[in-house]
Enzyme design. Structure first.
Site, PDB file in Angstrom:
ATOM      1  N   ASP A 186      18.497  -9.274  18.827  1.00  0.00           N
ATOM      2  CA  ASP A 186      16.900  -8.769  18.729  1.00  0.00           C
ATOM      3  C   ASP A 186      16.644  -7.380  18.066  1.00  0.00           C
ATOM      4  OD1 ASP A 186      14.491  -9.500  19.865  1.00  0.00           O
ATOM      5  OD2 ASP A 186      14.498  -7.985  21.485  1.00  0.00           O
ATOM      6  N   LYS A 236      16.540 -12.608  15.856  1.00  0.00           N
ATOM      7  CA  LYS A 236      14.878 -12.324  15.708  1.00  0.00           C
ATOM      8  C   LYS A 236      14.566 -12.141  14.042  1.00  0.00           C
ATOM      9  CE  LYS A 236      12.870  -8.259  16.781  1.00  0.00           C
ATOM     10  NZ  LYS A 236      12.504  -7.241  17.788  1.00  0.00           N
TER      11      LYS A 236
END
Length: 246
Positions: A154, A194
């Site tokens: 992330d 991500k």
């Protein structure tokens, strides 16, 4: 780069909401708008109720529910782990604390440039730069059998406000993870990262297609609609048989 091994559990408290309220006064109009949206965000409220460290936990929970990324016994490398919400989810799903005696016990290693408060069942390497060769060696030392079954990311670069530049930096970070996978990710493993939609997204997708049997774009409900944020889920790692960057 020196890292710190964190194994001791502490009560999980969501401090961000309290801090935001305390400093509400004296902010600009844009900051007031952001804070108002933040306080009304149902995922922020749910994170507080369910003791997750931030709302991003619900992104991983949703993606895992749909795509079965995590299961008991898996070894997980969580890149960009701070403040630890994804690691919380991973610890639960891979049974890293051994809470379920009838299931295999997994392992979770979180890495971040920022400090992460300890979490039972997780090992944290921080502050540490995942792109630093010294961090890479430490990761190998900490992973059981020097391998991970799942790499989660992330991560995001520090925003400059220049959209194309920020996009390019994030794509570069993701490609670094794909390069690392050659030495870390077990054949058949999974990478979830991500990214922000932009002009170089196709380069990352092409590379993932070379290295994994299946690649898909995922946008969980907890990702804000106005955000260009998406996640690339690559499964069934070929074991480094693709084309590595020069």
């Amino acid at each position: 780069m020196a890292g710190h091994l964190k194994l001791v559990g502490v009560p999980l408290k969501v401090r961000r909401l309290h801090t935001a309220v305390c400093h509400y006064r004296g902010r600009t109009g844009a900051e007031h708008l952001w804070l108002t949206r933040h306080l009304k965000d149902p995922f922020v409220k749910a994170a507080k109720v369910e003791s997750y460290r931030c709302r991003s936990a619900f992104k991983l929970l949703e993606m895992n529910e749909k795509h079965q990324i995590l299961r008991p016994g898996l070894r997980v490398l969580d890149c960009g782990a701070a403040p630890g919400a994804w690691s919380q989810v991973a610890v639960q799903r891979v049974n890293a604390t051994g809470a379920d005696s009838s299931s295999p016990v997994g392992f979770v290693l979180g890495v971040d440039l920022l400090h992460i408060f300890p979490l039972a069942g997780a090992t944290f390497l921080c502050p540490a730069d995942v792109t630093d060769p010294r961090t890479f060696q430490k990761i190998l030392e900490l992973l059981p059998s020097r391998r991970a079954d799942v790499i989660l990311s992330d991560m995001a670069p520090n925003a400059t406000g220049i959209r194309d530049l920020d996009h390019d930096k994030l794509i570069s970070l993701c490609l670094t993870l794909v390069d690392m996978a050659v030495d870390i990710l077990h054949p058949g493993g999974t990478l979830l990262c991500k990214t922000w939609a932009g002009s170089k997204s196709h380069l990352l997708q092409k590379r993932l297609t070379q290295e994994f049997q299946s690649t898909r774009v995922v946008k969980p409900e907890a990702s804000r609609k106005e955000s260009s944020e998406v996640y690339l889920l690559a499964t069934q790692y070929r074991g480094g048989k693709g084309t590595r960057r020069p």
